[in-house]
Design an enzyme around this catalytic site. Structure first.
Site, PDB file in Angstrom:
ATOM      1  N   SER A 226      -9.637   1.477   2.852  1.00  8.34           N
ATOM      2  CA  SER A 226      -8.847   2.253   1.906  1.00  8.34           C
ATOM      3  C   SER A 226      -7.760   1.429   1.206  1.00  8.34           C
ATOM      4  O   SER A 226      -7.081   1.924   0.313  1.00  8.34           O
ATOM      5  CB  SER A 226      -8.179   3.426   2.647  1.00  8.34           C
ATOM      6  OG  SER A 226      -7.278   2.946   3.639  1.00  8.34           O
TER       7      SER A 226
ATOM      8  N   LYS B  94       0.846  -1.199   0.000  1.00  5.42           N
ATOM      9  CA  LYS B  94       0.000   0.000   0.000  1.00  5.42           C
ATOM     10  C   LYS B  94       0.879   1.246   0.000  1.00  5.42           C
ATOM     11  O   LYS B  94       1.881   1.317   0.721  1.00  5.42           O
ATOM     12  CB  LYS B  94      -0.914  -0.023   1.226  1.00  5.42           C
ATOM     13  CG  LYS B  94      -1.974   1.075   1.258  1.00  5.42           C
ATOM     14  CD  LYS B  94      -2.891   0.878   2.456  1.00  5.42           C
ATOM     15  CE  LYS B  94      -3.970   1.935   2.537  1.00  5.42           C
ATOM     16  NZ  LYS B  94      -4.884   1.721   3.689  1.00  5.42           N
TER      17      LYS B  94
ATOM     18  N   SER C 261      -9.884  -0.864   7.066  1.00  2.97           N
ATOM     19  CA  SER C 261      -9.366  -0.656   5.711  1.00  2.97           C
ATOM     20  C   SER C 261      -8.633  -1.832   5.103  1.00  2.97           C
ATOM     21  O   SER C 261      -8.282  -1.799   3.927  1.00  2.97           O
ATOM     22  CB  SER C 261      -8.433   0.569   5.694  1.00  2.97           C
ATOM     23  OG  SER C 261      -9.175   1.744   5.903  1.00  2.97           O
TER      24      SER C 261
END
Length: 470
Positions: free
Chosen positions: A139, A64, A163
């Site tokens: 996310s 990420k 997330s």
């Protein structure tokens, strides 16, 4: 797609080489998904040349883009970090590299991790590999889409209010949020410092456990990291016995009826293995979302104050020092981040802190105590991971209240600092849906062992195999 350990066996037998696996993964990077912000092919090829013999040797991993890799841009999907290249790697990155892991790229996310759909990115939305008109969750949606589409064997995300688990649910994957402090946050760009935890998204419980064992453990660079013993998380062969799982009634309200049915199928499958269940109640569940919002927004407003256009990232020159900061932040941040900064600054103001932030902190302690109390009666909790399957892109972007709805299932574990995992519960139409298990602090192995059991005996074995094979 095989497991990490199966790939290592193939490497030893020379049935496939790490270079072959990398080439295969790179070919599966689908631009239409928009899962990656930066593809790190050159870094991955260099990693293959290093003389390492760890369990992750040659395994393609997606990261990420709020976790630092030295020399590779970290954007947090924000224009405000334009041109920023970190001079150091996160502790988790160093540990993966020492074990031989290689990186396919930095994945897309909601800007600074603020969202539940990976639509609020400066680089555009990520799409769900199962249906390009649907969100992948957020996310960490880019990390989930990368694994689901086969361009990475496993990935790292971050979980502030769900997330990692929400994208795992929407993309048919296993997503683990470890206990707060189980994994070092050094090198993770902060959103809500008391809530953030680096998590893992993989195709199965075994892979998640293997990677957790590598990245877990005390880190002197992170004062919040725990010195608790790191277990053999990848060894999940022992079937859980003599355990009791709670069914919290509040988590089954206002959810899709088919989601309810899928989670109940999981319950029935586990019961046949001799695991008992007990109805329990968590009355503070209704306060999870407002409590999470107040605390996370307050911490975000403080953490994001460092992006001023002076030290690094985007700089827009103004008439004076203050005007430069104002212009840099105005052009650097997207609307959702600005909204959270404004609300967070307000709840920390002298006229509002007692009414909002201090009250939220009190409710957080009540939520934590409620989890502690219920874990005196049961060993784990079974809930839906999300109240619905993945929703259409654009459906909730202008409705922050609806966008926060899935957080009701997941944010409680962040507020209490306890581990939780989402895993596949089958399909609703053509879309995956997940169940969630919540456990006691530092009982990640127990959670993954139950997920592993479900993978063996669940009534939708065909879906699990399809998801694991890519």
């Amino acid at each position: 797609m095989k497991t990490i350990l199966e790939y290592q066996e193939q490497f030893k037998k020379e049935e496939i080489t790490p270079l072959d696996l990398l080439e295969k993964s790179l070919k599966k990077i689908d631009p239409s998904l928009n899962a990656y912000i930066t593809v790190t092919e050159e870094l991955a090829r260099k990693g293959l040349k290093k003389d390492t013999k760890g369990i992750l040797k040659g395994i393609p991993i997606a990261i990420k883009d709020n976790i630092n890799i030295k020399g590779i841009p970290t954007t947090c999907a924000s224009n405000v970090l334009k041109g920023f290249i970190p001079p150091f790697s996160a502790t988790v990155i160093e540990r993966i590299q020492r074990s031989g892991g290689i990186f396919t790229g930095k994945t897309n996310l909601d800007e600074f991790g603020m969202g539940s759909s990976t639509e609020r990115s400066y680089y555009g939305p990520t799409k769900n590999p199962y249906d390009l008109t649907k969100v992948p969750g957020g996310s960490s949606g880019g990390s989930a889409a990368a694994v689901a589409s086969g361009s990475a064997v496993i990935s790292l995300g971050s979980d502030t209010g769900g997330s990692v688990r929400q994208p795992a649910s929407y993309c048919g994957l296993v997503g683990l949020k470890p206990t707060y402090g189980r994994v070092s946050r050094y090198g993770l760009v902060a959103f809500g410092s008391s809530l953030d935890q680096i998590g893992i998204i993989g195709r199965n419980a075994e892979d998640v456990g293997v990677l957790l064992e590598i990245i877990a453990g005390y880190d002197p660079k992170d004062s919040t990291s725990s010195q608790s013993k790191v277990e053999d998380y990848g060894n999940l062969n022992e079937t859980p016995k003599n355990i009791k799982i709670g069914i919290p009634e509040e988590y089954f309200k206002q959810i899709d009826t088919e989601v309810h049915s899928r989670v109940m199928e999981i319950k029935k499958a586990i019961e046949k293995e001799g695991i008992s269940f007990k109805p329990v109640s968590l009355p503070t569940t209704g306060y999870i979302i407002p409590t999470y919002q107040v605390i996370s927004y307050a911490e975000a407003s403080s953490n994001l104050a460092r992006y001023d256009g002076v030290r690094y990232g985007l700089r827009k020159d103004g008439e004076d020092f203050h005007d430069t900061i104002r212009k840099s932040r105005n052009e650097g941040f997207l609307p959702e981040v600005k909204r959270r900064i404004l609300i967070g600054s307000f709840v920390l103001s002298s006229e509002a802190i007692a009414e909002y932030y201090e009250r939220a902190d009190l409710i957080r302690r009540l939520i934590t105590q409620e989890f502690n109390d219920v874990f005196k009666e049961v060993d784990y909790l079974l809930t839906p991971a999300t109240p619905t399957p993945a929703f259409p892109i654009g459906e909730r972007t202008d409705d922050p209240i609806r966008m926060h709805v899935p957080d009701r299932m997941t944010a409680g574990a962040n507020l209490a600092g306890i581990p939780a995992v989402a895993a596949p519960a089958g399909m609703i139409g053509k879309l995956p849906i997940g169940y969630q298990l919540i456990g006691k602090p530092f009982d990640e192995k127990g959670l993954l062992s139950i997920v592993r059991l479900v993978e063996k005996i669940a009534p939708f074995q065909g879906f699990i195999k399809e998801a694991q094979d890519g």
